[in-house]
Design an enzyme around this catalytic site. Structure first.
Site, PDB file in Angstrom:
ATOM      1  N   ASP A 141      -0.727   8.019  -7.563  1.00 14.49           N
ATOM      2  CA  ASP A 141      -0.125   7.315  -8.701  1.00 14.49           C
ATOM      3  C   ASP A 141       1.401   7.417  -8.587  1.00 14.49           C
ATOM      4  O   ASP A 141       1.945   8.526  -8.625  1.00 14.49           O
ATOM      5  CB  ASP A 141      -0.619   7.966 -10.000  1.00 14.49           C
ATOM      6  CG  ASP A 141      -0.298   7.119 -11.217  1.00 14.49           C
ATOM      7  OD1 ASP A 141       0.355   6.069 -11.066  1.00 14.49           O
ATOM      8  OD2 ASP A 141      -0.696   7.522 -12.325  1.00 14.49           O
ATOM      9  N   ASP A 197       0.470   0.266  -8.829  1.00  9.15           N
ATOM     10  CA  ASP A 197       1.048   1.578  -8.510  1.00  9.15           C
ATOM     11  C   ASP A 197       0.006   2.682  -8.367  1.00  9.15           C
ATOM     12  O   ASP A 197       0.349   3.857  -8.397  1.00  9.15           O
ATOM     13  CB  ASP A 197       2.074   1.967  -9.585  1.00  9.15           C
ATOM     14  CG  ASP A 197       1.475   2.021 -10.974  1.00  9.15           C
ATOM     15  OD1 ASP A 197       0.363   1.502 -11.156  1.00  9.15           O
ATOM     16  OD2 ASP A 197       2.110   2.585 -11.876  1.00  9.15           O
ATOM     17  N   GLU A 198      -1.240   2.325  -8.194  1.00  6.59           N
ATOM     18  CA  GLU A 198      -2.290   3.346  -8.095  1.00  6.59           C
ATOM     19  C   GLU A 198      -3.332   2.973  -7.044  1.00  6.59           C
ATOM     20  O   GLU A 198      -3.714   1.808  -6.942  1.00  6.59           O
ATOM     21  CB  GLU A 198      -3.044   3.448  -9.426  1.00  6.59           C
ATOM     22  CG  GLU A 198      -2.290   4.103 -10.548  1.00  6.59           C
ATOM     23  CD  GLU A 198      -3.111   4.044 -11.828  1.00  6.59           C
ATOM     24  OE1 GLU A 198      -3.971   4.892 -12.016  1.00  6.59           O
ATOM     25  OE2 GLU A 198      -2.874   3.108 -12.613  1.00  6.59           O
TER      26      GLU A 198
END
Lengths: 395, 157
Positions: free
Chosen positions: A6, A99-100
């Site tokens: 993350d 973003d993960e």
């Protein structure tokens, strides 16, 4: 074991990759219209600025804050670089969101997580937090609790229980405010309470999705890693139209723009739909939504626009209501190759338009009905919207 | 518009600090942030860093208080006026204002390269820098609530 990567305040970190002088200062990234903060640095967060706050409320709280216009192209480019590095470390990676990522791993040490973290920082420039645990839900919880720039690994029950203790149930992805309220009515406030609750009761209260989370919190993986995006149940395009408006030309133009974006998405996924839903959100009236069936399965602009235009006056009730948000949703999806063609279908412009826009740039060829959106198309960077990033499993 | 700019200290040569007493302009936005220099139109000494003929120098920002001077009593030059030839009698030359951040109505915004400006000379042949402006984009206007914006180099806001 399952890992979760993350990025820490991803949009801000992405800006710091190309503008290193933003390091150490309070930074806010502004959304599509320049009014709201969609991401902030830890420094800006410490000053008390939450995500979603309008800029005019944030500047008095954080007068030294610097504001940056969003650049989703750049964020997507860095996101795909991050994804490629995680894919080098694992054969099974889920591109969960910009973003993960989730990944499977046989290595579950702090050293391994630290190495991966260092690799991403060195090659992409973005700091990430990493969690490794037996399940996706636990991996996400431990990476969240390791922020910023930390690594956490759950090897055993003692570590699992320590993670769950005193953590509110809303920290679990999938437990939103409404579910949390229902759980609270039964004395379940923390992740630990949730994990210790009776499984059948959780299923009764929160259906199968809740039970899945219960298993996951107790260390049994039931939510799989999705290495390919799951088949869509529906495809939606829309969002804020900026300042709320009751100008028919402007609202109409936004519907057309969103239909164009929807057709673009359907073409990308090579699917068509049997029906179209138009949802309008008003500032002064409750939200309204209606569905229109199409003549056959369609993915072309003309058919979808006709349906949307049929729906618009019926959804926009009362006429005096100020529209500020909308969704155009394609439902009843099926592969384009398997569709039943309509008897009334005529030759389409969609291929020509798609080819020109692919070559010349997005929205180079677009409907004349979107001409009133000078503020949107006059701004070269407005052509890109976060939800149009393809391949993510979340949304 | 843009009533102030900020430039990273590291971009300015030491000689300029000595020559123009820039030390007092140094400030920082946080413990881990690089030091910057702020140049505001409301400052007691009104200056701007500019790149003129390839050199980074410090010029007086417009003409704020000198009623005797023939120069326009402002710090900004409208691009429309420049194109209409209203500044021709002053023989303006193009300059670059190197800045990392701009300030308008309490909003500090990111500047990637810098902004455009013009330099003109007063009766004593002293250079004065004016910031070039254009009508604000919708985005800039929402962000700063100002209807005009500086002309940024290779950047759209």
């Amino acid at each position: 074991m399952i890992g979760h990567v993350d990025a820490d305040c991803f949009y801000v970190s992405a800006e710091r990759v190309r503008y290193p002088h933003l390091q150490g200062m309070p930074v806010g990234v502004l959304g599509n219209h320049g009014a709201c903060i969609i991401a902030k640095s830890y420094e800006m967060k410490a000053a008390g600025v939450p995500t979603g706050m309008p800029i005019w409320e944030a500047t008095p709280i954080c007068p030294k804050g610097v504001f940056v216009k969003r650049d989703f192209r750049w964020y997507e480019a860095l996101s795909r670089k991050m994804l490629a590095i995680v894919q080098e470390a694992s054969p099974r990676v889920e591109f969960y969101s910009i973003d993960e990522q989730f990944f499977t791993t046989t290595e579950h040490t702090q050293e391994f997580a630290g190495r991966l973290q260092g690799e991403i920082l060195q090659r992409v420039g973005v700091p990430v937090s990493i969690g490794i645990a037996p399940t996706k839900t636990l991996a996400k919880l431990i990476s969240d609790s390791s922020k910023p720039f930390g690594c956490g690994v759950i090897h055993n029950d003692r570590e699992r229980l320590a993670l769950l203790r005193d953590r509110p149930v809303t920290d679990i992805t999938g437990i939103a405010r409404r579910s949390a309220k229902r759980l609270a009515e039964h004395g379940i406030h923390t992740c630990e309470d949730f994990a210790n609750a009776d499984r059948a009761f959780v299923r009764w209260l929160l259906t199968k999705r809740g039970e899945d989370l219960w298993w996951e919190l107790n260390g049994t993986p039931v939510i799989p890693i999705l290495i390919a995006r799951p088949r869509h149940k529906f495809v939606s395009r829309g969002g804020s139209i900026g300042k709320a408006s009751c100008d028919p030309q402007r609202v109409h133009a936004f519907v057309v723009r969103n239909v164009e974006r929807l057709v673009e998405a359907l073409t990308h996924y090579r699917i068509c739909c049997d029906s179209l839903i138009l949802t309008l959100l008003f500032t002064n009236e409750p939200e309204r939504s209606l569905r229109s069936s199409l003549l056959g399965s369609r993915a072309d602009f003309e058919a979808l626009l006709e349906a949307a235009m049929y729906l618009l006056p019926r959804v926009w009730q009362p006429r005096s209501a100020y529209v500020h948000y909308m969704h155009v949703i394609a439902d009843g999806l099926r592969p384009l190759a398997n569709r039943q063609r309509s008897l009334f279908e005529q030759s389409q412009l969609v291929d020509i338009k798609h080819r020109i826009n692919n070559e010349m740039g997005r929205f180079v060829l677009r409907s004349g009905a979107t001409l009133p959106l000078v503020d949107v198309y006059g701004d070269a960077a407005n052509e890109y919207d976060i939800c149009d990033i393809y391949g993510k499993s979340c949304f | 518009m843009c009533k102030g700019i900020s430039i990273l200290k590291a971009r300015l040569k030491q000689e300029l600090f000595d020559q123009y007493e820039l030390e007092q302009r140094i400030t920082s936005r946080g413990a881990g942030a690089q030091p910057e220099l702020h140049f505001m139109y409301t400052d007691p000494v009104v200056q701007l860093p500019v790149i003129h003929d390839g050199q980074l120098v410090i010029y007086e920002w417009g003409n704020r208080g000198n009623k005797e001077s023939k120069l326009p009593r402002t710090g900004w030059c409208r691009l429309e006026s420049l194109k209409a030839g209203k500044w021709r009698w002053l023989s303006p030359e193009k300059i670059i204002i190197p800045a990392n951040f701009g300030l308008e109505k309490s909003v500090w915004f990111q500047i990637n390269e810098g902004m455009q400006g013009v330099v003109v000379h007063d009766e004593q042949e002293r250079p004065h820098a004016y910031m070039l402006t254009q009508p604000a984009s919708h985005y800039y206007q929402t962000m700063t609530r100002h209807e005009r914006m500086p002309i940024l180099i290779d950047q759209e806001i």
